[in-house]
Design a protein around this motif. Structure first.
Motif, mmCIF file in Angstrom:
data_model
loop_
_atom_site.group_PDB
_atom_site.id
_atom_site.type_symbol
_atom_site.label_atom_id
_atom_site.label_comp_id
_atom_site.label_asym_id
_atom_site.label_seq_id
_atom_site.Cartn_x
_atom_site.Cartn_y
_atom_site.Cartn_z
ATOM 1 N N THR A 74 -17.231 -18.913 60.079
ATOM 2 C CA THR A 74 -15.951 -19.660 60.122
ATOM 3 C C THR A 74 -14.770 -18.702 60.260
ATOM 4 N N GLU A 75 -14.852 -17.552 59.587
ATOM 5 C CA GLU A 75 -13.762 -16.552 59.735
ATOM 6 C C GLU A 75 -13.598 -16.154 61.205
ATOM 7 N N LYS A 76 -14.706 -16.090 61.934
ATOM 8 C CA LYS A 76 -14.656 -15.643 63.328
ATOM 9 C C LYS A 76 -14.452 -16.829 64.287
ATOM 10 N N GLY A 77 -14.340 -18.019 63.711
ATOM 11 C CA GLY A 77 -14.011 -19.194 64.517
ATOM 12 C C GLY A 77 -15.158 -19.751 65.351
ATOM 13 N N TYR A 78 -16.387 -19.576 64.903
ATOM 14 C CA TYR A 78 -17.541 -20.119 65.639
ATOM 15 C C TYR A 78 -18.033 -21.414 64.984
ATOM 16 N N SER A 79 -18.422 -22.357 65.832
ATOM 17 C CA SER A 79 -19.142 -23.517 65.278
ATOM 18 C C SER A 79 -20.605 -23.090 65.144
ATOM 19 N N GLN A 80 -21.386 -23.839 64.361
ATOM 20 C CA GLN A 80 -22.821 -23.533 64.225
ATOM 21 C C GLN A 80 -23.480 -23.579 65.609
ATOM 22 N N GLU A 81 -23.065 -24.583 66.398
ATOM 23 C CA GLU A 81 -23.710 -24.813 67.703
ATOM 24 C C GLU A 81 -23.493 -23.616 68.636
ATOM 25 N N VAL A 82 -22.240 -23.147 68.723
ATOM 26 C CA VAL A 82 -21.923 -22.038 69.645
ATOM 27 C C VAL A 82 -22.600 -20.756 69.158
ATOM 28 N N LEU A 83 -22.527 -20.478 67.851
ATOM 29 C CA LEU A 83 -23.171 -19.270 67.326
ATOM 30 C C LEU A 83 -24.677 -19.311 67.574
ATOM 31 N N ALA A 84 -25.290 -20.476 67.331
ATOM 32 C CA ALA A 84 -26.743 -20.603 67.553
ATOM 33 C C ALA A 84 -27.067 -20.309 69.013
ATOM 34 N N HIS A 85 -26.266 -20.902 69.911
ATOM 35 C CA HIS A 85 -26.513 -20.697 71.349
ATOM 36 C C HIS A 85 -26.376 -19.223 71.715
ATOM 37 N N GLY A 123 -29.089 -17.057 70.400
ATOM 38 C CA GLY A 123 -30.453 -17.428 70.793
ATOM 39 C C GLY A 123 -31.264 -17.937 69.625
ATOM 40 N N VAL A 124 -30.570 -18.700 68.744
ATOM 41 C CA VAL A 124 -31.242 -19.239 67.553
ATOM 42 C C VAL A 124 -31.283 -20.766 67.668
ATOM 43 N N ASN A 125 -32.406 -21.348 67.301
ATOM 44 C CA ASN A 125 -32.539 -22.805 67.327
ATOM 45 C C ASN A 125 -31.493 -23.455 66.415
ATOM 46 N N ARG A 126 -30.867 -24.527 66.931
ATOM 47 C CA ARG A 126 -29.763 -25.193 66.210
ATOM 48 C C ARG A 126 -30.198 -25.667 64.823
ATOM 49 N N THR A 127 -31.354 -26.258 64.764
ATOM 50 C CA THR A 127 -31.826 -26.817 63.485
ATOM 51 C C THR A 127 -32.109 -25.681 62.498
ATOM 52 N N TYR A 128 -32.644 -24.580 63.046
ATOM 53 C CA TYR A 128 -32.939 -23.426 62.172
ATOM 54 C C TYR A 128 -31.633 -22.849 61.628
ATOM 55 N N MET A 129 -30.611 -22.805 62.498
ATOM 56 C CA MET A 129 -29.305 -22.287 62.057
ATOM 57 C C MET A 129 -28.782 -23.115 60.887
ATOM 58 N N SER A 130 -28.894 -24.429 61.007
ATOM 59 C CA SER A 130 -28.389 -25.317 59.954
ATOM 60 C C SER A 130 -29.195 -25.103 58.667
#
Lengths: 76, 76
Positions: free
Chosen positions: B16-27, B30-37
């Motif tokens: 959040t400090e770097k301004g990324y959403s979970q979705e963009v950071l995961a993409h 190269g990390v699966n969205r569900t795994y990121m969550s």
């Protein structure tokens, strides 16, 4: 930078500083002996759970395994 | 101390400090969205390889994910 080697270098340094053999540390941390040797050769990306168990036995912080050693500047 | 939660807290804070959403950071990592969550809920022991990829995108050190936040002392 290959963090398998950063981890391997720090693991070996901390293990020897604390006076553990690979065998004893592997036993006390519940880590397979062969896997321990592979980790110290930079042959595998360790998981956080194993990292925490090794840190607990060596009484260091898991983050200590990931610190990048300062480059030794050669005196000219 | 459960380092899954130490990692989760640091990951969310740095993301959040770097301004990324979970979705963009995961993409980007190269990390699966569900795994990121799941990681951000402290539901899994991350591997060093994923930790390094996330750190690269966020431009932090992998060790930063494992720093234990100082206890907030309550003012009496």
């Amino acid at each position: 930078m290959d963090y398998r080697h950063v981890f391997a270098t720090n693991l070996r340094r901390l293990r020897t500083e604390k006076g553990y053999s690979q065998e004893v540390l592997a036993h006390e941390a519940g880590v397979n002996r062969t896997y321990m040797s592979k980790l110290e050769k930079g042959g595998s990306f360790v998981g956080l759970e194993v990292m925490v168990r090794l840190a607990k036995v060596l009484q260091v912080e898991p983050a200590d395994f990931l610190k990048v050693p300062a480059r030794r500047t050669r005196k000219i």
